[in-house]
Motif scaffolding. Structure first.
Motif, PDB file in Angstrom:
ATOM      1  N   ILE A 127       4.490 -27.786 -22.002  1.00  0.00           N
ATOM      2  CA  ILE A 127       5.692 -28.197 -21.362  1.00  0.00           C
ATOM      3  C   ILE A 127       6.767 -27.272 -22.328  1.00  0.00           C
ATOM      4  CG2 ILE A 127       7.360 -29.514 -20.850  1.00  0.00           C
ATOM      5  CD1 ILE A 127       5.118 -31.014 -19.378  1.00  0.00           C
ATOM      6  N   GLN A 128       6.571 -27.759 -23.513  1.00  0.00           N
ATOM      7  CA  GLN A 128       7.434 -27.503 -24.647  1.00  0.00           C
ATOM      8  C   GLN A 128       7.400 -26.650 -25.088  1.00  0.00           C
ATOM      9  OE1 GLN A 128       6.851 -30.581 -27.065  1.00  0.00           O
ATOM     10  NE2 GLN A 128       7.483 -31.724 -26.079  1.00  0.00           N
ATOM     11  N   ILE A 129       6.007 -25.639 -25.294  1.00  0.00           N
ATOM     12  CA  ILE A 129       5.392 -24.224 -25.667  1.00  0.00           C
ATOM     13  C   ILE A 129       5.170 -23.108 -24.851  1.00  0.00           C
ATOM     14  CG2 ILE A 129       4.210 -23.418 -27.756  1.00  0.00           C
ATOM     15  CD1 ILE A 129       5.694 -25.442 -28.694  1.00  0.00           C
ATOM     16  N   HIS A 130       4.530 -23.586 -24.496  1.00  0.00           N
ATOM     17  CA  HIS A 130       3.906 -22.103 -23.148  1.00  0.00           C
ATOM     18  C   HIS A 130       4.595 -22.239 -21.859  1.00  0.00           C
ATOM     19  CE1 HIS A 130       0.394 -19.378 -21.576  1.00  0.00           C
ATOM     20  NE2 HIS A 130       0.937 -20.696 -20.734  1.00  0.00           N
ATOM     21  N   LEU A 131       5.494 -23.297 -21.309  1.00  0.00           N
ATOM     22  CA  LEU A 131       6.135 -22.900 -20.040  1.00  0.00           C
ATOM     23  C   LEU A 131       7.324 -21.820 -20.154  1.00  0.00           C
ATOM     24  CD1 LEU A 131       5.626 -26.027 -17.764  1.00  0.00           C
ATOM     25  CD2 LEU A 131       3.327 -24.157 -18.280  1.00  0.00           C
ATOM     26  N   PRO A 132       8.046 -22.775 -21.529  1.00  0.00           N
ATOM     27  CA  PRO A 132       9.446 -21.412 -21.845  1.00  0.00           C
ATOM     28  C   PRO A 132       9.140 -20.166 -22.416  1.00  0.00           C
ATOM     29  CG  PRO A 132       8.578 -24.011 -23.227  1.00  0.00           C
ATOM     30  CD  PRO A 132       7.394 -23.665 -22.090  1.00  0.00           C
TER      31      PRO A 132
END
Length: 313
Positions: free
Chosen positions: A304-309
């Motif tokens: 959620i913090q690294i990949h989705l952005p």
């Protein structure tokens, strides 16, 4: 038939025949209930945003060993798919119960970002008989291959291959127990007609990543989270954990696809295998289940913090 010098079935140096594999099977004792400890807990999850799907059954007893998956009810083809598997080795209790605990507690918190699918007990006969192998002395976690001899693996592969959407993460939940050294590794050597070489059991939690897809930051994030729940296995004097170099704290790597491991059954961008240590004097069954849940949650939080952005850019 002479007795094996290090295992009570077989002749030293000679691989087991079918009769000896049957002897091993017949000596297995049903010690707990898959219906009571697993299926009953899964049936209540329809109120948690999941559908309970039967994706197969084991032919040794089709009534006793249906195979179940929990899948997000509101499946959205535009969301990444998260796969959690447990109980590939049925005797590794927290792999099963940790997956179920995740489903009952925090899993619904992630349904807005991901499609979740959980196979909590891939090897139910192994769960009931507290066995590493399936009824035919086949290790399911060396059987995620195109020519698999494991019904457990084949059913799981077929189900996962039919999922719609991009599979982003696969986390496979395991344990390393003292019985690996006292029972399962001696049995493996005897089955294959090889010499048994004693080893040591890591004292603590560790991860097995894919040597072809290391995802270093991802693995280290999980280690940091689990460290808050239970201790991390230190490397031995040679810098290794179960014979493999610990490249970072609590992280080793295997070629998971080449070995036919469950973690290699897909082409997910992020993969890892947890290894909880339940036999520690300082770890309770609750600690082990909590460590599995912490591993799953930290993996999802990382995405959620690294990949989705990054996808949204």
């Amino acid at each position: 038939m002479s007795e094996n010098t290090f295992y009570p079935i077989g002749t030293p140096g000679t691989p087991w025949s079918d009769d000896q594999k049957k002897q091993w099977h017949d000596a297995a004792v049903k010690s707990r209930s898959y219906a009571d400890e697993v299926i009953a807990k899964l049936k209540s999850l329809s109120s948690h945003g999941f559908n309970l799907l039967q994706y197969g059954t084991l032919s040794i007893d089709t009534n006793s060993y249906p195979l179940f998956a929990l899948q997000s009810r509101n499946w959205d083809i535009n969301k990444p798919v998260i796969l959690v598997t447990g109980g590939v080795h049925g005797y590794e209790t927290s792999g099963v119960q940790g997956a179920i605990q995740f489903l009952h507690t925090s899993a619904q918190d992630y349904l807005s970002q991901f499609n979740l699918v959980v196979l909590p007990c891939i090897s139910p006969w192994g769960y009931e008989h507290i066995a590493r192998w399936n009824p035919y002395a086949v290790d399911p976690n060396r059987s995620f291959t195109t020519d698999s001899q494991s019904q457990e693996a084949v059913h799981a592969i077929n189900f996962v291959n039919d999922l719609e959407g991009e599979l982003l993460l696969h986390i496979d939940l395991h344990e390393t127990t003292d019985t690996d050294e006292s029972e399962f590794r001696p049995a493996l050597a005897a089955r294959d007609g090889e010499q048994y070489m004693a080893d040591t059991i890591p004292d603590g939690f560790y991860l097995v990543g894919d040597s072809e897809n290391k995802c270093v930051d991802f693995q280290n994030t999980i280690i940091k989270a689990v460290k808050q729940v239970t201790h991390i296995a230190p490397a031995d004097n040679n810098g290794k954990i179960i014979g493999s170099t610990a490249e970072y704290e609590g992280v080793i790597y295997y070629p998971v696809k080449a070995l036919g491991l469950c973690a290699g059954m897909t082409d997910a961008k992020f993969t890892t295998t947890t290894e909880v240590y339940p036999d520690s004097d300082s770890a309770t069954p609750e600690d082990c289940n909590n460590a599995q849940v912490a591993a799953i949650e930290s993996a999802l939080d990382y995405l959620i913090q690294i990949h989705l952005p990054e996808i949204a850019k």
